[in-house]
Design a protein around this motif. Structure first.
Motif, mmCIF file in Angstrom:
data_model
loop_
_atom_site.group_PDB
_atom_site.id
_atom_site.type_symbol
_atom_site.label_atom_id
_atom_site.label_comp_id
_atom_site.label_asym_id
_atom_site.label_seq_id
_atom_site.Cartn_x
_atom_site.Cartn_y
_atom_site.Cartn_z
ATOM 1 N N ARG A 1 -15.252 13.580 6.352
ATOM 2 C CA ARG A 1 -16.557 14.275 5.890
ATOM 3 C C ARG A 1 -16.934 13.866 4.353
ATOM 4 O O ARG A 1 -16.108 14.603 3.475
ATOM 5 N N GLY A 2 -17.478 13.177 3.557
ATOM 6 C CA GLY A 2 -18.107 12.978 2.708
ATOM 7 C C GLY A 2 -18.884 12.137 2.335
ATOM 8 O O GLY A 2 -19.988 12.116 3.607
ATOM 9 N N SER A 3 -19.493 11.972 1.298
ATOM 10 C CA SER A 3 -20.513 10.793 0.724
ATOM 11 C C SER A 3 -20.290 9.726 0.648
ATOM 12 O O SER A 3 -18.929 9.482 0.011
ATOM 13 N N ASP B 1 -22.325 11.106 7.966
ATOM 14 C CA ASP B 1 -21.603 12.006 6.418
ATOM 15 C C ASP B 1 -20.391 12.402 6.971
ATOM 16 O O ASP B 1 -19.146 13.092 6.762
ATOM 17 N N GLN C 1 -13.660 14.409 -5.312
ATOM 18 C CA GLN C 1 -14.822 14.314 -4.957
ATOM 19 C C GLN C 1 -15.163 15.548 -3.797
ATOM 20 O O GLN C 1 -14.658 16.197 -3.714
ATOM 21 N N HIS C 2 -16.715 15.625 -3.333
ATOM 22 C CA HIS C 2 -17.093 17.103 -2.546
ATOM 23 C C HIS C 2 -16.753 15.991 -1.143
ATOM 24 O O HIS C 2 -17.522 14.638 -0.663
ATOM 25 N N PHE C 3 -15.715 16.359 0.294
ATOM 26 C CA PHE C 3 -15.497 16.089 0.828
ATOM 27 C C PHE C 3 -14.749 17.198 2.008
ATOM 28 O O PHE C 3 -14.374 18.279 1.194
ATOM 29 N N LEU C 4 -14.335 16.599 2.442
ATOM 30 C CA LEU C 4 -13.966 17.630 3.837
ATOM 31 C C LEU C 4 -13.173 16.635 4.923
ATOM 32 O O LEU C 4 -13.265 16.088 5.497
ATOM 33 N N ALA D 1 -9.655 16.467 7.924
ATOM 34 C CA ALA D 1 -8.737 17.674 8.815
ATOM 35 C C ALA D 1 -8.864 16.910 10.039
ATOM 36 O O ALA D 1 -9.147 16.221 10.533
#
Lengths: 187, 987, 109
Positions: A31-33, A71, A96-99, A101
């Motif tokens: 997940r990310g932008s 996203d 960055q802002h992300f996830l 997994a």
């Protein structure tokens, strides 16, 4: 990892349309932008697959990237690459802002192959699987009877189905029952 | 008698005879026959008995509207009651039996009811059985259940299979008559994807029966050619034996395809329920002929005129040798001519219209048929079979002018468009005075998602009865050989001035035995609404849903109320059009795929280990693992003691695991949980509570901080999807500017609780790179690394009060890991334990359980969990609600422990009575049990309860109800029964 | 059974792929709010025969919440739109007012 066994360990229901669990499959949820600087370039570079458009899945060799939501991506790779690729992505996107997994063990992957494969799915999902509405390269997240799943079509016309691991038996039985009942003669 | 003719029968194949049985009699028919035509061909006129009076009944129609011809079909696993003989095709080996009679069809004891018919009028049941009250349950209902009801309930499991199919098209055309064919062709030519369905096996509808010429060719040829054209178009899907059962919102249509009902081979899918999304629906569903209301119109041998014609033309079957036709319109003359052409006698056409028919009347008279104008039937003679009719003036009261011997009466009261599909989703009707019919009001059709009308009725479903008009309505200009017709004369009662005696024998609803007199009685008793009258008289409430009776019934009602028909209106048309099987509705969902069963990676191992399963949502969790010959309860106690003394394994894979990551993740979790999660150090675990905005406790679990910006939230088994959804809801719709991502990774891990004094030894026996010593790996922390060959993340947390670890490995390694634990654990006395042992051990420790201590009305403060509620936070979900006066009321019941004085176990859910009564006169209560168990550790009954002023009553006695009406004394104690200091878990 | 267009992934989703979430555009009141404000936030809901603004989640699809303007009587859908708004977009309002002149929703004009 020699101890690792997929949900159904490659179970097959052979027939005019054959349903097969495809064994261990690397899957990474990211997940990310997508608009963030370098996000697309980073992922494209690391995975080695072009970035998918909305509801598309793009493949290159044994890797694929599927658009799951605005996203969220699902990255497919060989099972034994999933841990390292997850780590590489995490490192590359660190600013960055992300996830990210590794969800390889949380899912099951099936192939549905045969002349009326699309009808096997059309019996269980409220989706128009006609050739004009559901093309190669489109990935559709939907409801498979009573569970969530994602479906896409391969170049050879066979379908791939992903579901959660805990309902792999259910999904397999569902697809196998649907296949065994025969064609409808529409799609 | 009814018999097979030498010639004719366009649908039957005389080269393919079939054998079938009816009530044990072996009979012959031909492929293409319906069961109705085959029975008539064998002179089986009487097919069943009516519902209320058990009167003899034969077929009255030839299609889906048939109210009388219901039979039990098939045997054993293929048995099904109430199948219509007019839509059931015969096949070799078909078995059918008649229903609703005892002991036999010919001699039926229940028929005595008809002698008392005058005492069984409309509303009889309501009036008779209302007093005395207890009689209903013990006398009336058992008697009525015995004598009433159609058909028998299947006794065996359904041997057939069924399925659903999702289908999409631009245009769905329902009906394979000429209107449907023309409409489908027009839509298909415009390039749209078209699906055309027809409920019967046959195409062309009435036009082919009536031998109309379309553009110089016979209707049959035109139909075949059109069908062939459609069949070649790639954008057209065609299905026969497929009935549109209902039209629903936004173009959703259910269609019911019957695949094996007409063949001997039952191995395939029997019914397929098509779940169609159509851009537009064309209802080319035709029209249904109406009966006429004259005395004796239910005697076997009285049929709809078009049905008599169908049996001759389609099946080569004559219903009778001498047929009297009675009509108020020109169409029935075609029946007379068809019979004449087949060499049968037509002694008379009785036409209520003083001026008779149009040109077809002269054709009939030239054919030698006597036409009686302005006349009517006073009464049909005969008991189980028509023997003659008495003729009277339609304008009179029924004085008999003459009697005509006959064995069949063909009646026609005009035609009603099949407006069901138009009406299902809100299409409105308009009354057409000229044609005496309700037809779709094009200006008020059912509207879809875009606000536009999405159903179009065409052809006779739209009120057009002539072939040319039908085709024009469907978009095709064609020339036909039709001649002009004289106008219909609406006739709702025959004769017009029929007295009470005749009206009591004039049937409206054949299946439910509703007569003209019943509707008139309802009107006299004040029933003005057609919907009320329907329910009071049961008119139109039978399995045929009033396809023949509704219009006649409401016309009678309108006369009785002296109101125009459109002012009385119709009852509501509801799906399905005709009954569909329960099997079709269920589809393939039976046995293994009835509903999803969620399995952990160790599921099969538990199964092999003799587990006693407990359903938890769709999961199966091991309740206990009884050994051979061991009772479940004993197994639970054994498992608990083994955890307390050695080491036990619990499959905890079902617990929810949600990753929450991002710069605002800490802030987000502080809103979600009642306690502070942002301050949790990396590497540590913290127990947390979540509340709804109502303030009520919703879920709990251990939160782990994996990294600076990453937390892992454990939820309850049932909470995993719900809490993940809850998080996404707040992140997407309220705090959408916060940078937080979540991922539900519940199923990525197999998670095993390893608990007991020897837990550490067991894990250390695996080897690997982890230091599991007390100092290196303290309570409420986690480590990650290799446990033997397994990729493990280990949390040192305890829900049992023992030294305890929760070990997560990738789900794919779960089965191997569980087996390794069992193997390595042998030396330490390892045993798996189930959810019940887990529940009891947590209760011994005073830990709450979501769903036991909480029920949607409990706030954390009730459970003395104030320590888990941050006082520092300005806000969290539920905080404002917990400030409401009722939530801060000191009288709220508080969680306490209970020890029964005699050591027994208090029943679950037991209440503690208090003095006095409440406003409803019920006994006051002062507490209730939330969890209660036998504790093998303490060897006594323990419980947790919510009790009024509970915290102030420590050591006091309180009484709870037992399950025998008495009371159990218990002492209020601290809910932590076991190891209060935590010495056992902190080793 | 409804179909709604998911504005995020573009699917015309079947109702069975969606989860309904009640009234849209609620304003959250937390600690410090009056009893009346909190009651309104928690309990007071529109129950109109007519235009309703409501929350839906594409639960079996992309998982995103979106909002829909729908007529509860005719089931006409005037539009679906992203959840991250405090009022319907201009074109949705226009579509509603084309059928319901003078339509308003709570404090929104």
């Amino acid at each position: 990892m020699s101890n690792a066994v997929s949900a159904l360990n490659g179970k097959v229901a052979a027939g005019d349309v054959t349903v097969a669990e495809m064994g261990l499959q690397g899957m990474i949820s990211l997940r990310g932008s997508f608009d963030a600087e370098d996000f697309v370039a980073t992922i494209t570079h690391l995975v080695g697959v072009d970035f998918p458009d909305v509801r598309q899945i793009v493949s290159n060799g044994e890797r694929s990237v599927a658009w799951m939501s605005p996203d969220e991506l699902l990255i497919l790779c060989p099972y034994d690459q999933a841990v390292s690729l997850t780590a590489q992505i995490a490192e590359a996107l660190a600013e960055q802002h992300f996830l990210v997994a590794n969800v390889s063990d949380a899912r099951a992957l099936f192939s549905v192959t045969g002349p009326f494969a699309a009808e096997v799915l059309a019996k269980v999902a409220p989706v128009d699987f006609s050739a004009s509405a559901f093309a190669v390269g489109e990935v559709r997240r939907t409801r498979l009877a009573q569970v969530a799943g994602a479906v896409w079509k391969e170049q050879d016309g066979s379908l791939r189905v992903v579901c959660f691991r805990s309902v792999a038996h259910y999904t397999f039985d569902l697809l196998a029952t649907s296949a065994k009942a025969g064609p409808v003669g529409v799609l | 008698m009814s018999t097979r003719l030498q010639n004719a029968g366009r649908l039957i194949d005389r080269s393919k005879p079939v054998e079938f049985s009816f009530n044990g009699k072996r009979l012959r028919g031909y492929q293409g026959d319906t069961l109705a035509s085959a029975l008539l061909a064998n002179d089986q006129m009487m097919i069943g008995r009516s519902f209320k009076y058990h009167r003899p009944r034969g077929v009255v129609a030839s299609g889906a509207e048939e109210p009388n011809g219901l039979v039990n079909m098939g045997q054993g696993g293929y048995f099904e009651p109430n199948q219509r003989v007019t839509t059931q095709e015969v096949f070799d080996g078909l078995t059918a039996t008649s229903q609703n009679h005892w002991p036999s069809l010919e001699f039926d004891i229940g028929a005595v009811n008809q002698l008392f018919a005058r005492f069984l009028p409309a509303g009889f049941y309501y009036k008779m059985f209302i007093h005395p009250r207890p009689f209903w349950k013990h006398v009336y209902e058992p008697f009525i259940r015995q004598s009433a009801g159609l058909g028998k309930v299947p006794q065996e499991r359904d041997a057939d299979t069924y399925e659903h199919f999702y289908h999409f098209c631009d245009v769905l055309v329902v009906g394979g008559g000429i209107a449907g064919l023309a409409a489908a062709l027009k839509a298909a030519k415009s390039g749209k994807s078209v699906t055309l369905i027809e409920q019967t096996a046959d195409w062309g509808g009435r036009a082919v029966v009536d031998g109309v010429q379309i553009d110089g060719q016979s209707a049959a040829d035109w139909v075949a050619a059109t069908l062939a054209t459609l069949g070649k178009m790639a954008n057209v899907t065609i299905r026969s034996r497929t009935m549109a059962a209902g039209v629903y919102d936004h173009g959703y249509v259910l269609a019911y395809e019957r695949l094996t009902d007409h063949i001997s081979d039952k191995s395939g899918v029997r019914h397929r329920l098509w779940r169609i999304r159509a851009g537009h629906v064309v209802a080319a569903t035709g029209a249904i002929e109406r009966p006429l209301s004259f005395a004796g119109n239910d005697i076997p041998g009285v049929l709809l005129a078009a049905a008599v014609r169908d049996y001759v033309v389609n099946f080569g079957v004559s219903v009778g040798d001498r047929t009297v036709v009675v009509t108020n319109n020109d169409d029935a003359y075609r029946t007379a001519l068809a019979l004449k052409e087949a060499g049968l006698a037509v002694p008379a056409i009785i036409d209520v219209r003083p001026s008779g028919a149009g040109p077809i009347g002269q054709v009939a008279e030239r054919a030698g048929i006597r036409v009686l104008k302005g006349k009517a039937i006073a009464k049909v003679k005969g008991k189980t079979r028509v023997t003659g009719v008495q003729v009277c003036l339609q304008a009179g009261e029924g004085s008999v002018l003459e009697e005509i011997a006959c064995d069949c009466v063909a009646m026609s009261g005009g035609w009603s468009p099949v407006v069901h599909l138009w009406s299902h989703c809100g299409g409105k009707l308009t009354w057409d005075d000229d044609q005496a019919m309700f037809r779709p009001d094009a200006a008020r059709g059912p509207t879809g998602a875009d606000g536009k009308v999405f159903v179009t009725a065409v052809g006779s479903a739209n009120g057009h009865l002539g072939t040319a008009a039908i085709l024009r309505d469907a978009g095709l200009d064609a020339t036909t050989n039709e001649v002009a017709e004289a106008a219909i004369e609406p006739v709702w009662m025959m004769p017009q001035g029929a007295g009470p005696k005749l009206r009591m024998k004039a049937w409206l609803d054949y299946q439910n035995d509703v007569k003209v007199s019943d509707v008139q009685l309802a009107a006299r008793e004040g029933y003005e609404s057609v919907e009320h009258t329907k329910r009071y008289t049961t008119l139109g409430m039978a399995t045929d849903q009033g396809k023949l009776s509704n219009i006649n019934g409401l016309a009678i009602l309108s006369q009785a109320l002296d109101a125009p028909i459109p002012a009385v209106g119709t009852t509501t048309f509801r799906p399905p059009y005709t009954p569909i099987s329960m099997g079709a509705i269920g589809g393939a969902a039976r046995d293994a795929i009835f509903q999803p069963l969620r399995r952990t990676p160790m599921h099969d191992l538990h199964e092999a280990n003799g587990v006693d399963w407990e359903p938890v949502g769709h999961w199966r969790r091991g309740y206990a693992y009884p050994r051979a010959g061991e009772k479940v309860h004993d197994a639970v106690n054994r498992e608990i003691l083994n955890v307390r003394e050695n080491v036990g394994l619990l499959d905890a894979s079902t617990l929810g695991k949600i990753i929450v990551k991002g710069p605002d993740a800490g802030r987000f979790l502080d809103m979600l949980y009642t306690n502070l999660m942002s301050t949790l150090p990396v590497g540590k675990c913290r127990y947390g509570l979540m509340c709804t905005e109502n303030g009520f406790l919703s879920d709990d679990g251990v939160v782990v901080r994996l990294a600076d910006d990453t937390w892992l939230c454990h939820t309850t088994t049932g909470g995993a999807d719900r809490i993940h959804g809850w998080m996404e809801d707040w992140l997407q719709t309220e705090w959408y500017d916060w940078q937080v991502y979540t991922a539900n990774v519940t199923e990525q891990y197999a998670q095993v609780v390893v608990a007991g004094p020897k837990a550490r030894q067991l894990l250390q026996s695996f080897g690997g790179d982890l230091d599991l010593s007390k100092d290196a790996f303290p309570f409420m922390t986690y480590v990650e690394g290799k446990l033997g060959e397994f990729d493990a993340r280990i949390y040192r947390i305890s829900f049992s009060g023992e030294l305890s670890y929760e070990v997560a490995v990738p789900a794919s390694q779960g089965a191997a890991f569980w087996q390794a634990l069992l193997a390595n654990g042998q030396a330490f006395g390892v045993m798996p334990y189930g959810t019940e042992a887990m529940h009891i051990m947590r209760a011994e420790k005073g830990f709450i359980m979501i769903g036991d201590e909480t029920d949607g009305t409990v706030i954390p403060q009730d459970l003395n969990l104030g320590w888990a509620i941050s006082k520092k936070k300005a806000d969290y979900l539920g905080k404002r609600a917990q400030e409401r006066s009722h939530m801060t009321d000191p009288k709220r019941w508080k969680l306490v422990g209970l020890e029964t004085l005699d050591g027994s176990v208090i029943p679950d859910g037991s209440h503690a009575p208090a003095a006095g009564t409440n406003a409803n006169g019920q006994r006051n209560t002062q507490g209730r049990v939330t969890s209660t168990y036998y504790s093998p550790t303490l060897k006594r009954g323990i419980a947790m309860a919510l009790v009024l002023n509970g915290l102030d009553r420590m050591g006091q006695e309180i009484e709870f109800q037992n399950d025998k009406g008495g009371l159990i004394k218990a002492r209020i104690v601290d809910p932590v029964f076991y190891d209060k200091d935590g010495a056992k878990q902190n080793v | 059974m409804l179909t709604l267009h998911c504005p995020y992934c573009g699917i015309q989703a079947d109702e069975t792929e969606l989860a309904a979430g009640g009234e849209a555009h609620l304003k959250r009141y937390g600690p410090g709010s009056s009893d009346d404000e909190f009651e309104t936030y928690l309990f007071m809901r529109e129950n109109k025969k007519g235009v309703h603004l409501e929350r839906w989640r594409h639960a079996y699809g992309c998982g995103k919440w979106f909002l829909a303007a729908r007529d509860t009587a005719t089931l006409e859908v005037y539009g679906t739109y992203a959840a991250q708004t405090s009022e319907p977009p201009v074109e949705v309002k226009a579509a509603i007012r084309a059928k319901h002149p003078g339509w308003t929703w709570k404090e929104q004009a």
